[in-house]
Motif scaffolding. Structure first.
Motif, PDB file in Angstrom:
ATOM      1  N   HIS A  29      54.900  -0.247  63.825  1.00  0.00           N
ATOM      2  CA  HIS A  29      54.137  -1.024  64.853  1.00  0.00           C
ATOM      3  C   HIS A  29      54.869  -1.483  65.834  1.00  0.00           C
ATOM      4  N   GLY A  30      54.301  -1.761  66.649  1.00  0.00           N
ATOM      5  CA  GLY A  30      54.686  -2.879  67.907  1.00  0.00           C
ATOM      6  C   GLY A  30      54.820  -1.898  69.303  1.00  0.00           C
ATOM      7  N   ALA A  31      54.468  -0.799  69.151  1.00  0.00           N
ATOM      8  CA  ALA A  31      54.589   0.224  70.259  1.00  0.00           C
ATOM      9  C   ALA A  31      53.454   0.275  71.440  1.00  0.00           C
ATOM     10  N   LEU A  32      52.094  -0.357  70.875  1.00  0.00           N
ATOM     11  CA  LEU A  32      50.968  -0.303  71.658  1.00  0.00           C
ATOM     12  C   LEU A  32      50.885  -1.500  72.630  1.00  0.00           C
ATOM     13  N   LYS A  33      50.634  -1.098  73.895  1.00  0.00           N
ATOM     14  CA  LYS A  33      50.154  -2.247  74.601  1.00  0.00           C
ATOM     15  C   LYS A  33      49.009  -2.341  74.992  1.00  0.00           C
ATOM     16  N   TRP A  34      48.533  -3.490  75.783  1.00  0.00           N
ATOM     17  CA  TRP A  34      47.121  -3.551  76.189  1.00  0.00           C
ATOM     18  C   TRP A  34      46.820  -2.697  77.372  1.00  0.00           C
ATOM     19  N   ALA A  35      47.928  -2.507  78.264  1.00  0.00           N
ATOM     20  CA  ALA A  35      47.917  -1.541  79.362  1.00  0.00           C
ATOM     21  C   ALA A  35      47.662   0.016  78.797  1.00  0.00           C
ATOM     22  N   ASN A  36      47.607   0.208  77.708  1.00  0.00           N
ATOM     23  CA  ASN A  36      47.349   1.629  76.987  1.00  0.00           C
ATOM     24  C   ASN A  36      45.958   1.995  76.971  1.00  0.00           C
ATOM     25  N   LEU A  37      45.144   0.794  76.811  1.00  0.00           N
ATOM     26  CA  LEU A  37      43.651   0.772  76.347  1.00  0.00           C
ATOM     27  C   LEU A  37      42.858   1.873  77.258  1.00  0.00           C
ATOM     28  N   PRO A  38      43.025   1.731  78.607  1.00  0.00           N
ATOM     29  CA  PRO A  38      42.255   2.933  79.310  1.00  0.00           C
ATOM     30  C   PRO A  38      42.702   4.120  79.044  1.00  0.00           C
ATOM     31  N   LEU A  39      44.105   4.552  79.046  1.00  0.00           N
ATOM     32  CA  LEU A  39      44.491   5.782  78.543  1.00  0.00           C
ATOM     33  C   LEU A  39      44.021   6.455  77.161  1.00  0.00           C
ATOM     34  N   MET A  40      43.797   5.637  76.375  1.00  0.00           N
ATOM     35  CA  MET A  40      43.528   5.858  74.815  1.00  0.00           C
ATOM     36  C   MET A  40      41.943   6.234  74.907  1.00  0.00           C
ATOM     37  N   LEU A  41      41.462   5.993  75.993  1.00  0.00           N
ATOM     38  CA  LEU A  41      39.875   6.391  76.263  1.00  0.00           C
ATOM     39  C   LEU A  41      39.796   7.433  76.597  1.00  0.00           C
ATOM     40  N   VAL A  42      40.536   8.260  77.327  1.00  0.00           N
ATOM     41  CA  VAL A  42      40.438   9.615  78.023  1.00  0.00           C
ATOM     42  C   VAL A  42      39.951  10.547  77.223  1.00  0.00           C
ATOM     43  N   PRO A  43      40.616  10.820  75.949  1.00  0.00           N
ATOM     44  CA  PRO A  43      40.155  11.807  75.204  1.00  0.00           C
ATOM     45  C   PRO A  43      38.585  11.921  74.937  1.00  0.00           C
ATOM     46  N   THR A  44      38.084  10.640  74.612  1.00  0.00           N
ATOM     47  CA  THR A  44      36.610  10.721  74.278  1.00  0.00           C
ATOM     48  C   THR A  44      35.694  10.928  75.704  1.00  0.00           C
ATOM     49  N   LEU A  45      36.021  10.433  76.701  1.00  0.00           N
ATOM     50  CA  LEU A  45      35.464  10.573  77.864  1.00  0.00           C
ATOM     51  C   LEU A  45      35.657  11.915  78.438  1.00  0.00           C
ATOM     52  N   ALA A  46      36.607  12.846  78.259  1.00  0.00           N
ATOM     53  CA  ALA A  46      36.735  14.193  78.205  1.00  0.00           C
ATOM     54  C   ALA A  46      35.812  14.845  77.345  1.00  0.00           C
ATOM     55  N   TYR A  47      35.577  14.272  76.025  1.00  0.00           N
ATOM     56  CA  TYR A  47      34.734  14.915  75.019  1.00  0.00           C
ATOM     57  C   TYR A  47      33.230  14.992  75.680  1.00  0.00           C
ATOM     58  N   LEU A  48      32.971  13.789  76.288  1.00  0.00           N
ATOM     59  CA  LEU A  48      31.576  13.523  76.624  1.00  0.00           C
ATOM     60  C   LEU A  48      31.024  14.281  77.823  1.00  0.00           C
ATOM     61  N   VAL A  49      32.128  14.604  78.667  1.00  0.00           N
ATOM     62  CA  VAL A  49      32.058  15.561  79.704  1.00  0.00           C
ATOM     63  C   VAL A  49      31.942  16.925  79.222  1.00  0.00           C
ATOM     64  N   TYR A  50      32.748  17.285  78.272  1.00  0.00           N
ATOM     65  CA  TYR A  50      32.589  18.646  77.743  1.00  0.00           C
ATOM     66  C   TYR A  50      31.297  19.058  77.277  1.00  0.00           C
ATOM     67  N   VAL A  51      30.833  18.033  76.250  1.00  0.00           N
ATOM     68  CA  VAL A  51      29.602  18.190  75.545  1.00  0.00           C
ATOM     69  C   VAL A  51      28.259  18.216  76.276  1.00  0.00           C
ATOM     70  N   LEU A  52      28.355  17.366  77.461  1.00  0.00           N
ATOM     71  CA  LEU A  52      27.013  17.478  78.441  1.00  0.00           C
ATOM     72  C   LEU A  52      27.217  18.783  79.313  1.00  0.00           C
ATOM     73  N   ALA A  53      28.468  19.249  79.735  1.00  0.00           N
ATOM     74  CA  ALA A  53      28.268  20.366  80.473  1.00  0.00           C
ATOM     75  C   ALA A  53      28.208  21.757  79.497  1.00  0.00           C
ATOM     76  N   ARG A  54      28.561  21.671  78.348  1.00  0.00           N
ATOM     77  CA  ARG A  54      28.135  22.887  77.481  1.00  0.00           C
ATOM     78  C   ARG A  54      26.653  22.780  77.051  1.00  0.00           C
ATOM     79  N   GLY A  55      26.232  21.469  77.124  1.00  0.00           N
ATOM     80  CA  GLY A  55      24.790  21.332  76.575  1.00  0.00           C
ATOM     81  C   GLY A  55      23.748  21.899  77.798  1.00  0.00           C
ATOM     82  N   ALA A  56      24.196  21.594  78.960  1.00  0.00           N
ATOM     83  CA  ALA A  56      23.541  21.934  80.231  1.00  0.00           C
ATOM     84  C   ALA A  56      23.422  23.536  80.194  1.00  0.00           C
ATOM     85  N   TRP A  57      24.720  24.050  79.424  1.00  0.00           N
ATOM     86  CA  TRP A  57      24.705  25.610  79.530  1.00  0.00           C
ATOM     87  C   TRP A  57      23.793  26.191  78.556  1.00  0.00           C
ATOM     88  N   VAL A  58      24.056  25.697  77.049  1.00  0.00           N
ATOM     89  CA  VAL A  58      23.334  26.339  76.130  1.00  0.00           C
ATOM     90  C   VAL A  58      22.244  25.535  75.605  1.00  0.00           C
TER      91      VAL A  58
END
Length: 219
Positions: A138-167
């Motif tokens: 422990h000790g490596a995480l910084k508060w400035a990392n928080l926006p970057l840590m959200l990126v995978p989930t935001l990418a997932y939301l974009v993917y699911v909505l794009a896929r949903g619009a298709w199928v």
């Protein structure tokens, strides 16, 4: 009577987590694929539906994190990074809380389906969080990392909505555009993102606290 030496939980937990993750994913896969085929879906369509669930994707990532612990494979390097491991602590906590507070009321599961559900939604998250607390440096995480840590989930939301619009298929009721509309979906997504950000803030704060505690405990 010969007493066996105590096993180091830092060594044991990744193996237990790996077994639970692979077992739970394998069991869920064996149940889901025939069910999707019975609905008339081909193999690509069934795989697409299976991999659209956040629970499945997060548990796959947990398996890869554990593999990065128990192997020296270089292609797993990203899963050894503190940011990856920290964001997964928040994500798998969100999965567990959302299923417990919301989704478990929507269906009654029995037998193997209940076993798979409990493994992926409760046992796997608890094991990972326990491992992250006691075995992860422990000790490596910084508060400035928080926006970057959200990126995978935001990418997932974009993917699911794009896929949903298709199928015209969405994995969760809060994302079902055809039923509740884009406005409600975007609002739900904002709520979930805020909840995840709060959990990530807890993870970062815990990382700082655990680092300070580890420095005060004699070796």
């Amino acid at each position: 009577m010969v007493r066996r030496p105590a096993r180091n939980p830092r060594i044991l937990l990744p193996w237990v987590g790996l077994a639970v993750g692979i077992g739970g994913l394998g069991l869920q896969f064996s149940l889901s694929m025939p069910a999707y085929a019975a609905q008339g879906k081909d193999i690509p369509g069934s795989l697409g539906t299976f991999l659209a669930f956040y629970t499945i994707l997060t548990n796959i990532v947990l398996v890869l994190v554990y593999l990065s612990v128990v192997t020296t494979w270089r292609w797993l390097e990203v899963f050894r990074h503190p940011i990856t491991r920290g964001l997964m602590a928040a994500n798998i906590a969100l999965v567990m809380l959302y299923v417990y507070l919301v989704l478990r009321h929507l269906a009654v599961l029995e037998g193997q389906a209940l076993t798979a559900d409990n493994m992926l939604h409760y046992l796997a998250p608890i094991l990972y969080l326990l491992w992250w607390v006691i075995a992860q440096p422990h000790g490596a995480l910084k508060w400035a990392n928080l926006p970057l840590m959200l990126v995978p989930t935001l990418a997932y939301l974009v993917y699911v909505l794009a896929r949903g619009a298709w199928v015209t298929e969405y994995p969760y009721p809060i994302l079902a555009v055809q039923k509740i509309g884009y406005g409600a979906v975007l609002l739900n997504s904002a709520y979930m993102t805020a909840a995840l950000a709060a959990l990530m803030a807890v993870v970062i704060a815990a990382d700082h606290l655990l680092a300070r505690f580890s420095r005060t405990v004699p070796a």
